[in-house]
Write a protein that holds these residues in place. Structure first.
Motif, PDB file in Angstrom:
ATOM      1  N   THR A 183       1.527  10.521  -5.687  1.00 19.38           N
ATOM      2  CA  THR A 183       2.072  10.378  -7.037  1.00 19.38           C
ATOM      3  C   THR A 183       1.815   8.977  -7.581  1.00 19.38           C
ATOM      4  N   THR A 184       1.993   7.955  -6.749  1.00 16.49           N
ATOM      5  CA  THR A 184       1.711   6.584  -7.174  1.00 16.49           C
ATOM      6  C   THR A 184       0.260   6.455  -7.623  1.00 16.49           C
ATOM      7  N   TYR A 185      -0.638   7.002  -6.839  1.00 18.49           N
ATOM      8  CA  TYR A 185      -2.071   6.986  -7.158  1.00 18.49           C
ATOM      9  C   TYR A 185      -2.317   7.703  -8.481  1.00 18.49           C
ATOM     10  N   ALA A 186      -1.772   8.917  -8.593  1.00 17.82           N
ATOM     11  CA  ALA A 186      -2.021   9.746  -9.777  1.00 17.82           C
ATOM     12  C   ALA A 186      -1.458   9.134 -11.042  1.00 17.82           C
ATOM     13  N   GLN A 187      -0.305   8.494 -10.971  1.00 17.23           N
ATOM     14  CA  GLN A 187       0.326   7.928 -12.157  1.00 17.23           C
ATOM     15  C   GLN A 187      -0.452   6.731 -12.702  1.00 17.23           C
ATOM     16  N   ASN A 188      -1.277   6.111 -11.848  1.00 20.04           N
ATOM     17  CA  ASN A 188      -2.028   4.934 -12.252  1.00 20.04           C
ATOM     18  C   ASN A 188      -3.491   5.218 -12.565  1.00 20.04           C
ATOM     19  N   PHE A 189      -3.957   6.412 -12.215  1.00 17.19           N
ATOM     20  CA  PHE A 189      -5.355   6.768 -12.450  1.00 17.19           C
ATOM     21  C   PHE A 189      -5.404   8.280 -12.542  1.00 17.19           C
ATOM     22  N   ALA A 242       2.932  -1.524  -1.089  1.00 23.61           N
ATOM     23  CA  ALA A 242       3.819  -0.518  -0.493  1.00 23.61           C
ATOM     24  C   ALA A 242       3.526  -0.329   0.992  1.00 23.61           C
ATOM     25  N   TYR A 243       2.240  -0.283   1.342  1.00 28.07           N
ATOM     26  CA  TYR A 243       1.894  -0.078   2.749  1.00 28.07           C
ATOM     27  C   TYR A 243       2.247  -1.303   3.588  1.00 28.07           C
ATOM     28  N   GLU A 244       1.999  -2.467   3.081  1.00 24.72           N
ATOM     29  CA  GLU A 244       2.293  -3.680   3.834  1.00 24.72           C
ATOM     30  C   GLU A 244       3.793  -3.846   4.044  1.00 24.72           C
ATOM     31  N   GLU A 245       4.584  -3.490   3.044  1.00 23.67           N
ATOM     32  CA  GLU A 245       6.037  -3.568   3.206  1.00 23.67           C
ATOM     33  C   GLU A 245       6.527  -2.576   4.254  1.00 23.67           C
ATOM     34  N   LYS A 246       5.922  -1.398   4.270  1.00 21.45           N
ATOM     35  CA  LYS A 246       6.350  -0.341   5.203  1.00 21.45           C
ATOM     36  C   LYS A 246       5.979  -0.679   6.643  1.00 21.45           C
ATOM     37  N   THR A 247       4.798  -1.231   6.864  1.00 16.73           N
ATOM     38  CA  THR A 247       4.277  -1.360   8.231  1.00 16.73           C
ATOM     39  C   THR A 247       4.239  -2.787   8.759  1.00 16.73           C
ATOM     40  N   GLY A 248       4.315  -3.782   7.887  1.00 17.81           N
ATOM     41  CA  GLY A 248       4.184  -5.156   8.337  1.00 17.81           C
ATOM     42  C   GLY A 248       2.754  -5.592   8.541  1.00 17.81           C
ATOM     43  N   GLY A 249       1.814  -4.673   8.382  1.00 12.70           N
ATOM     44  CA  GLY A 249       0.406  -4.999   8.537  1.00 12.70           C
ATOM     45  C   GLY A 249      -0.205  -5.466   7.227  1.00 12.70           C
ATOM     46  N   THR A 250      -1.485  -5.791   7.270  1.00 17.45           N
ATOM     47  CA  THR A 250      -2.211  -6.224   6.087  1.00 17.45           C
ATOM     48  C   THR A 250      -3.279  -5.207   5.740  1.00 17.45           C
ATOM     49  N   LEU A 251      -3.320  -4.811   4.474  1.00 19.34           N
ATOM     50  CA  LEU A 251      -4.359  -3.911   3.984  1.00 19.34           C
ATOM     51  C   LEU A 251      -5.329  -4.748   3.163  1.00 19.34           C
ATOM     52  N   GLU A 252      -6.541  -4.906   3.672  1.00 23.92           N
ATOM     53  CA  GLU A 252      -7.563  -5.677   2.980  1.00 23.92           C
ATOM     54  C   GLU A 252      -8.452  -4.725   2.185  1.00 23.92           C
ATOM     55  N   ILE A 253      -8.379  -4.798   0.865  1.00 25.86           N
ATOM     56  CA  ILE A 253      -9.158  -3.920   0.006  1.00 25.86           C
ATOM     57  C   ILE A 253     -10.551  -4.511  -0.189  1.00 25.86           C
ATOM     58  N   VAL A 254     -11.578  -3.714   0.120  1.00 21.26           N
ATOM     59  CA  VAL A 254     -12.964  -4.161  -0.012  1.00 21.26           C
ATOM     60  C   VAL A 254     -13.660  -3.270  -1.051  1.00 21.26           C
ATOM     61  N   ASN A 296     -10.420   2.072  -9.463  1.00 21.05           N
ATOM     62  CA  ASN A 296      -9.955   2.627  -8.200  1.00 21.05           C
ATOM     63  C   ASN A 296      -9.465   1.522  -7.262  1.00 21.05           C
ATOM     64  N   ALA A 297     -10.268   0.472  -7.105  1.00 24.49           N
ATOM     65  CA  ALA A 297      -9.887  -0.637  -6.234  1.00 24.49           C
ATOM     66  C   ALA A 297      -8.651  -1.353  -6.765  1.00 24.49           C
ATOM     67  N   THR A 298      -8.538  -1.465  -8.082  1.00 24.45           N
ATOM     68  CA  THR A 298      -7.377  -2.118  -8.684  1.00 24.45           C
ATOM     69  C   THR A 298      -6.088  -1.373  -8.357  1.00 24.45           C
ATOM     70  N   VAL A 299      -6.124  -0.041  -8.398  1.00 25.29           N
ATOM     71  CA  VAL A 299      -4.941   0.753  -8.065  1.00 25.29           C
ATOM     72  C   VAL A 299      -4.522   0.515  -6.616  1.00 25.29           C
ATOM     73  N   PHE A 300      -5.500   0.507  -5.716  1.00 26.08           N
ATOM     74  CA  PHE A 300      -5.165   0.245  -4.313  1.00 26.08           C
ATOM     75  C   PHE A 300      -4.623  -1.169  -4.141  1.00 26.08           C
ATOM     76  N   GLU A 301      -5.222  -2.126  -4.809  1.00 25.08           N
ATOM     77  CA  GLU A 301      -4.814  -3.529  -4.656  1.00 25.08           C
ATOM     78  C   GLU A 301      -3.418  -3.775  -5.215  1.00 25.08           C
ATOM     79  N   GLU A 302      -3.132  -3.233  -6.377  1.00 26.48           N
ATOM     80  CA  GLU A 302      -1.892  -3.566  -7.066  1.00 26.48           C
ATOM     81  C   GLU A 302      -0.730  -2.634  -6.749  1.00 26.48           C
ATOM     82  N   GLU A 303      -1.013  -1.390  -6.411  1.00 21.47           N
ATOM     83  CA  GLU A 303       0.059  -0.421  -6.223  1.00 21.47           C
ATOM     84  C   GLU A 303       0.242   0.018  -4.768  1.00 21.47           C
ATOM     85  N   ILE A 304      -0.844   0.302  -4.086  1.00 21.40           N
ATOM     86  CA  ILE A 304      -0.757   0.893  -2.759  1.00 21.40           C
ATOM     87  C   ILE A 304      -0.660  -0.162  -1.668  1.00 21.40           C
ATOM     88  N   LYS A 305      -1.425  -1.198  -1.765  1.00 22.98           N
ATOM     89  CA  LYS A 305      -1.402  -2.277  -0.769  1.00 22.98           C
ATOM     90  C   LYS A 305       0.007  -2.843  -0.564  1.00 22.98           C
TER      91      LYS A 305
END
Length: 381
Positions: A320-326, A83-95, A72-81
């Motif tokens: 969809t990104t989440y579902a395709q990876n897990f 995309a979100y950082e590119e969209k918003t300019g912010g940093t998503l720190e996965i814990v 679960n954490a790997t999907v957020f780290e590699e796929e979602i983080k």
């Protein structure tokens, strides 16, 4: 407490908010509460406004996001983080985290939490609610709130569900000796089963579905049904109650068990990485499941960014990104799933009525006695 009724189309513990954004927002407004403070303020530093319309509204800001360790954490780290950082300019720190999530929140100062958003299981949701560890989610700030499948919503709209999983038969194809169907096959066909033993809920939910004493899983929520649950469990030829997933896989691979009761998405990942034996998987039509709810943690100063990220995660694209990876089920019905998910995971509201999602608030008063009886049962194996 909920009322217990028929097992079809139940609206007793979840699914009371309605499927529209207006219904959710209206109930949220009635409850009131803060939305976690403004991004530049301290804890409870005023109410937040809607998402900023600038190109990158959260540049130089960090959202600390706690989710389950492992895949679960790997999907957020590699796929979602990214995309979100590119969209918003912010940093998503996965814990990544697991059983220590609540303990870390409790140990931290009330105005300095260890993360801004966190996943919880049903028990942690309930305990955190009793301990005032959650800030109120403002559903008015979530443009995509209306997409959430009705049967995945809580009675208390203080969290946002993003995904869910279901339990399946995981088995050695060469050793099982029958084609798994419903969970009742455990009492009639199965030999040497490995059942969840680290806590009582998963095994007891399954047994309450198998028992015909009451409709669906209602035995778990009524003292009158508890004897039937344990009688059902004693009818299963149980080789071991496993304490962790690796214990179950080891038992199956070494021939101690022929099959186990485990989560489909994680079992599929295991099958894709295992060549020592052929792993078969089957999800019964009526099964148990869990929902990944995300909470705004008390004292966070990132309320606006947290709401923005939740809305981002509710979009069909990110679901969809989440579902395709897990291979989990997602809350947005517009999600595009891989074939393995479509073939095995209940995806619409009608099918979800046949999934037992634990409501800890309804079982909390019986938890101590159920746990004692479960530990006694385990000692007999």
């Amino acid at each position: 407490m909920s009322e217990h009724g028929d097992d079809r189309g139940r609206t007793t513990r979840r699914a009371v908010l309605g499927a529209t954004g207006a219904g959710i927002a209206g109930l949220s407004g009635c409850l009131g509460g803060s939305s976690g403070g403004g991004d530049d303020g301290g804890a409870g530093g005023g109410t937040t406004t809607g998402t900023v319309d600038s190109a990158q509204p959260f540049r130089n800001k960090t959202l600390r996001f706690s989710t389950w360790s492992g895949t679960n954490a790997t999907v957020f780290e590699e796929e979602i983080k990214p995309a979100y950082e590119e969209k918003t300019g912010g940093t998503l720190e996965i814990v990544p985290g697991w059983s220590e999530i609540l303990a870390k929140i409790r140990a931290a100062p009330a105005d300095s939490p260890p993360y801004d958003l966190t996943v919880t299981g049903d028990r942690a949701h309930y305990i955190g609610l009793q301990s005032d560890l959650w800030e109120q989610i403002d559903f008015d700030q979530l443009d995509n709130a209306g997409v959430i499948k009705q049967n995945l919503l809580r009675e208390d709209p203080i969290s946002v569900p993003l995904a869910y999983g279901v339990m399946c038969y995981a088995y050695d194809e060469a050793a099982i000796g029958f084609d798994p169907g419903e969970w009742s096959d455990l009492t009639t066909e199965a030999e040497d089963a490995a059942l969840p033993g680290s806590y009582f809920t998963n095994s007891l939910q399954m047994a309450s579905i198998v028992s015909e004493e009451m409709p669906f899983d209602e035995e778990l929520y009524s003292p009158e049904g508890h004897d039937a649950i344990f009688e059902t469990l004693r009818e299963i030829d149980t080789a071991t109650f496993y304490t962790g997933a690796q214990d179950m896989w080891t038992a199956i691979s070494q021939g101690v068990a022929t099959l186990g009761q485990y989560f489909f998405a994680y079992s599929l990942k295991k099958r894709q990485s295992t060549d020592s034996f052929d792993i078969g998987l089957h999800v019964p039509e009526r099964t148990t499941g869990y929902i990944d709810d995300y909470h705004l943690v008390r004292g966070t100063s990132r309320g606006e960014m947290a709401h923005d990220f939740l809305d981002f995660m509710l979009s069909a694209e990110m679901q969809t990104t989440y579902a395709q990876n897990f291979n989990m089920g997602m809350v947005n019905p517009e999600t595009d799933y891989p074939s393995a998910t479509e073939e095995n995971v209940p995806l619409d509201n009608e099918a979800l009525a046949d999934v037992s999602f634990l409501e800890w608030a309804d079982v909390a008063q019986y938890a101590e006695s159920l746990n004692e009886r479960f530990n006694e049962l385990k000692s007999e194996v």
